[in-house]
Design a protein around this motif. Structure first.
Motif, PDB file in Angstrom:
ATOM      1  N   ASP A 121       0.813  -1.212   0.000  1.00 12.42           N
ATOM      2  CA  ASP A 121       0.000   0.000   0.000  1.00 12.42           C
ATOM      3  C   ASP A 121       0.848   1.263   0.000  1.00 12.42           C
ATOM      4  O   ASP A 121       0.320   2.362  -0.209  1.00 12.42           O
ATOM      5  N   HIS A 122       2.127   1.089   0.240  1.00 16.13           N
ATOM      6  CA  HIS A 122       3.016   2.253   0.305  1.00 16.13           C
ATOM      7  C   HIS A 122       4.285   1.990  -0.499  1.00 16.13           C
ATOM      8  O   HIS A 122       5.379   1.833   0.041  1.00 16.13           O
ATOM      9  N   VAL A 123       4.105   1.906  -1.804  1.00 15.03           N
ATOM     10  CA  VAL A 123       5.219   1.791  -2.753  1.00 15.03           C
ATOM     11  C   VAL A 123       5.415   3.168  -3.369  1.00 15.03           C
ATOM     12  O   VAL A 123       4.505   3.695  -4.031  1.00 15.03           O
ATOM     13  N   PHE A 124       6.577   3.749  -3.149  1.00 10.76           N
ATOM     14  CA  PHE A 124       6.867   5.110  -3.612  1.00 10.76           C
ATOM     15  C   PHE A 124       7.902   5.078  -4.739  1.00 10.76           C
ATOM     16  O   PHE A 124       8.634   4.097  -4.913  1.00 10.76           O
ATOM     17  N   ALA A 125       7.966   6.183  -5.482  1.00 10.20           N
ATOM     18  CA  ALA A 125       8.971   6.338  -6.545  1.00 10.20           C
ATOM     19  C   ALA A 125       9.750   7.613  -6.306  1.00 10.20           C
ATOM     20  O   ALA A 125       9.182   8.652  -5.961  1.00 10.20           O
ATOM     21  N   PHE A 126      11.062   7.521  -6.510  1.00 11.06           N
ATOM     22  CA  PHE A 126      11.959   8.655  -6.334  1.00 11.06           C
ATOM     23  C   PHE A 126      13.016   8.598  -7.421  1.00 11.06           C
ATOM     24  O   PHE A 126      13.467   7.525  -7.805  1.00 11.06           O
ATOM     25  N   GLY A 127      13.405   9.756  -7.921  1.00  7.42           N
ATOM     26  CA  GLY A 127      14.479   9.769  -8.905  1.00  7.42           C
ATOM     27  C   GLY A 127      15.076  11.144  -9.064  1.00  7.42           C
ATOM     28  O   GLY A 127      14.446  12.159  -8.745  1.00  7.42           O
TER      29      GLY A 127
END
Length: 325
Positions: A121-127
């Protein structure tokens, strides 16, 4: 302080090439056996043509681990042997699917004494830089978007005249005599590589760019001459890849997003991120933006823990943490 160590997993195979992801695990916490660990996908920069997963900022990884998050730093195929949509974006989206369908949990649990449970439920993306664009691409045209996005100075608004504007300060760095046939050498690479040159994320090289490497010469030439987007996405159908346009299409369904951008950026002007932020606000997306004074492009690679810049960019991770109930 020792830098965090990772485990290598294969999340897809294309043309016999294993495309891998470095996985950094937080300390075991009995309490997380119930709720699971949030996951953050940390995507490297490099103008979609350079770099590798090894070049993500390890201090940022450590910060995420201290929040009890699992960090995945993927490699992806590099343009121009494959275009932006079919290469880097598709690979990152396949990684997201690999996480959501349970394959990552299954691979992670194999032979692991400390069982890390994944909080889907808490999959994040960062780049950072091009990785920021790829992080944003996990918010549209996917069956299940990420729960939140942290974009550090990612390219967007590809119809802006900037993307066809030469950069004299980069042109001045190009060799007087270019490598013969560097373009053909790059296009002839098979299978399409997942590691190449540097990520441009501030890594220092005392001798400057390695212009003996055709990929480095090709990439920096495209950047210098205002041809990056034409090189990585020749069809120029921006509706398919531009985060700004897709925020407008998705409206309030676009994931909560935070942007950090250096105010002195000459490689990806801060005005482009301001445009994206305005589109997010207009669409009613939960969002925020921090402008970091005096910082050029790729400052994530050289910033020091405890500095003003460090504290300001952490606001992006704090934003993601605020999304966890």
């Amino acid at each position: 302080m020792a830098k965090p160590t990772s485990r290598r997993f294969i999340y897809k195979i294309v043309d016999g090439l294993e495309i891998d992801v470095d996985v950094y695990l937080p300390s075991c916490s009995p309490g997380k056996q119930e709720t699971g660990h949030p996951v953050i996908v940390d995507i490297h920069g490099g103008a979609f043509m350079l770099g590798s997963s090894a070049m993500v900022n390890k201090d940022q990884v450590e910060d995420c681990l201290n929040r009890s998050w699992i960090v995945l730093a993927p490699n992806h195929r590099l343009c121009p042997g494959v275009d932006l949509l079919k290469g880097p974006m598709q690979d990152c989206r396949d990684l997201l699917a690999w996480i959501y369908d349970g394959s990552f949990q299954k691979a992670l649990s194999t032979g692991e004494e400390c069982k890390h449970r994944v909080d889907l439920d808490h999959v994040f993306a960062f780049g950072t830089s091009s990785g920021g664009t790829l992080a944003l691409s996990l918010g549209f045209d996917v069956p299940r978007p990420v729960a939140g996005i942290f974009d550090m100075y990612g390219p967007c608004n590809f119809s802006d005249p900037f993307w066809e504007t030469p950069l004299p300060h980069v042109q001045a760095r190009l060799p007087a005599k270019p490598i013969d046939d560097c373009k053909s050498k790059v296009f002839e690479e098979f299978p399409v590589p997942i590691v190449g040159g540097v990520s441009l994320e501030g890594q220092t090289n005392p001798g400057g760019p390695n212009f003996a490497d055709p990929r480095v010469t090709f990439a920096l030439t495209q950047i210098a001459n205002g041809k990056v987007m034409s090189a990585v996405f020749p069809s120029r159908d921006w509706d398919e890849v531009d985060p700004l346009l897709n925020v407008a299409k998705a409206g309030s369904r676009f994931p909560p997003t935070f942007i950090v951008h250096g105010a002195a950026d000459t490689m990806v002007p801060i005005s482009l991120s301001r445009d994206l932020y305005a589109a997010l606000r207009k669409a009613g997306v939960k969002c925020g933006m921090t402008e970091v004074p005096d910082e050029e492009h790729t400052f994530a690679g050289t910033m020091k823990v405890g500095t003003r810049t460090w504290d300001l960019q952490r606001e992006g991770f704090d934003f993601l943490e605020s999304l966890i109930e």
